[in-house]
Write an enzyme that holds these catalytic residues in place. Structure first.
Site, mmCIF file in Angstrom:
data_model
loop_
_atom_site.group_PDB
_atom_site.id
_atom_site.type_symbol
_atom_site.label_atom_id
_atom_site.label_comp_id
_atom_site.label_asym_id
_atom_site.label_seq_id
_atom_site.Cartn_x
_atom_site.Cartn_y
_atom_site.Cartn_z
ATOM 1 N N PRO A 199 -12.331 5.753 -2.953
ATOM 2 C CA PRO A 199 -13.198 5.634 -1.771
ATOM 3 C C PRO A 199 -12.631 4.616 -0.777
ATOM 4 O O PRO A 199 -12.163 3.556 -1.189
ATOM 5 C CB PRO A 199 -14.537 5.147 -2.344
ATOM 6 C CG PRO A 199 -14.485 5.407 -3.802
ATOM 7 C CD PRO A 199 -13.037 5.413 -4.204
ATOM 8 N N SER B 123 -7.840 0.975 -1.350
ATOM 9 C CA SER B 123 -7.361 2.339 -1.085
ATOM 10 C C SER B 123 -6.174 2.333 -0.111
ATOM 11 O O SER B 123 -5.203 3.076 -0.313
ATOM 12 C CB SER B 123 -8.483 3.212 -0.530
ATOM 13 O OG SER B 123 -8.822 2.825 0.773
ATOM 14 N N ASP C 216 -4.239 -7.398 -3.100
ATOM 15 C CA ASP C 216 -4.401 -5.940 -3.227
ATOM 16 C C ASP C 216 -3.055 -5.261 -3.447
ATOM 17 O O ASP C 216 -2.863 -4.520 -4.413
ATOM 18 C CB ASP C 216 -5.005 -5.347 -1.946
ATOM 19 C CG ASP C 216 -6.508 -5.479 -1.895
ATOM 20 O OD1 ASP C 216 -7.025 -6.373 -2.582
ATOM 21 O OD2 ASP C 216 -7.158 -4.707 -1.166
#
Ligand code: PMV
Length: 310
Positions: free
Chosen positions: A96, A103, A147
């Protein structure tokens, strides 16, 4: 085909921007993929992102700073010293968007690796990580780099900004229930708000960031020794400190409280906050109960993840 996993931050979000450590792990149930398909001579390089209904033509030369996919491809071409090949890069993702799962970083990582391979260029993880970080800056301003690091190395990391990621041991398997709040919130905004708060009240906010850092160091030791009750307690404490940084929300607080009541060992928001995800640590026998409690408290999507001992 190349793929890259989603990521979940277990401890230390926000404080990591200020040089404190954080712990994050890959979440391989959700992935981004990129597949190179040969195109007719003269067709040039096209990125096809069906989920986004986007067809993007990539030109080298001036960089396109308004599209992360195009920019990732341009950085890859520049690093490889190559002109755009006749190729279609199909990208897709089950992660998502805007939910704190990384993402963007995962899609960039898959795309860069697939394009580099198609060009016959050998990019090691460090190179891919550097390029993904450049793309991350487009959307996140001044990201800590956590990330891209977890997504590119695809392993649990103890991360300190500007330092090589450290692997850490996991003494006992850890079962996490992950709930998406259904609210998408901007990490750039929550990071910016914490910055304003810090600048306005350094004497109050500085110690909170340091407490989070201390808690992350304890969490690493507890994960290594497999001390589940301590890990859970530290998650609760981290959530409270994040609440003081103003990045929680009534819904995220309710979700965490519901998980604890249902027997979770601890629960906290994960990522930028205000929306996105919360995670709870549970004994495997309690995972279903915690998951049901999350749903009853308003969670939009639920997953269970086990971090294996190693
Ligand atoms: O919202 P996410 O999952 O991308 O996480 C952001 C983590 C922060 O620490 C809030 C920001 C950063 O750059 O590390």
């Amino acid at each position: 085909m190349q793929n890259a996993p989603a990521k979940i931050i277990l401890f230390g979000e926000h404080a990591v921007v200020y040089g404190q450590p954080a712990i994050a792990v890959p979440f391989g149930t959700l992935t981004a993929t990129a597949t190179a398909v040969p195109a007719p001579p003269g067709a040039g390089l096209t990125i096809l992102a069906r989920d986004l209904h986007a067809v993007l033509h990539v030109h080298s030369g001036s960089e396109t700073l308004d599209n992360a996919l195009t920019y990732a491809a341009q950085l890859t071409l520049a690093r490889a010293g190559a002109a755009p090949p006749d190729l279609t890069l199909e990208v897709g993702s089950t992660i998502p968007i805007g939910s704190g799962f990384g993402s963007g970083a995962a899609i960039s990582a898959a795309l860069i690796r697939e394009l580099a391979a198609a060009l016959g260029a050998r990019f090691d993880n460090e190179t891919v990580n550097g390029l993904v970080y450049e793309v991350e800056k487009l959307y996140h301003g001044t990201p800590s780099g956590i990330d891209n690091t977890v997504v590119v190395y695809n392993m649990p990391v103890y991360f300190v900004r500007g330092q090589a990621p450290e692997l850490f041991g996991v003494g006992r398997p850890l079962t996490f229930v992950i709930a998406n709040s259904g609210v998408s919130a901007s990490t750039k905004e929550s990071v910016g708000d914490v910055r304003k708060l810090y600048e306005a009240q350094p004497d109050q906010i500085g110690p909170i960031l340091e407490q989070i850092g201390a808690l992350v160091r304890s969490a690493r030791a507890a994960i290594q020794s497999g001390d589940l009750p301590t890990i859970g307690r530290l998650m609760d404490e981290d959530h409270e400190l994040l609440r003081q940084l103003t990045v929680s929300s009534p819904l995220l607080d309710d979700l965490c409280a519901a998980a604890r009541e249902a027997g979770a060992l601890g629960a906290k928001l994960s990522g930028g906050g205000r929306g996105g995800n919360v995670i709870a640590l549970a004994e495997p026998s309690a995972a279903y109960r915690v998951s049901s409690a999350f749903r009853a408290a308003g969670a939009a999507h639920l997953w269970t993840m086990t971090l294996e001992a190693r």
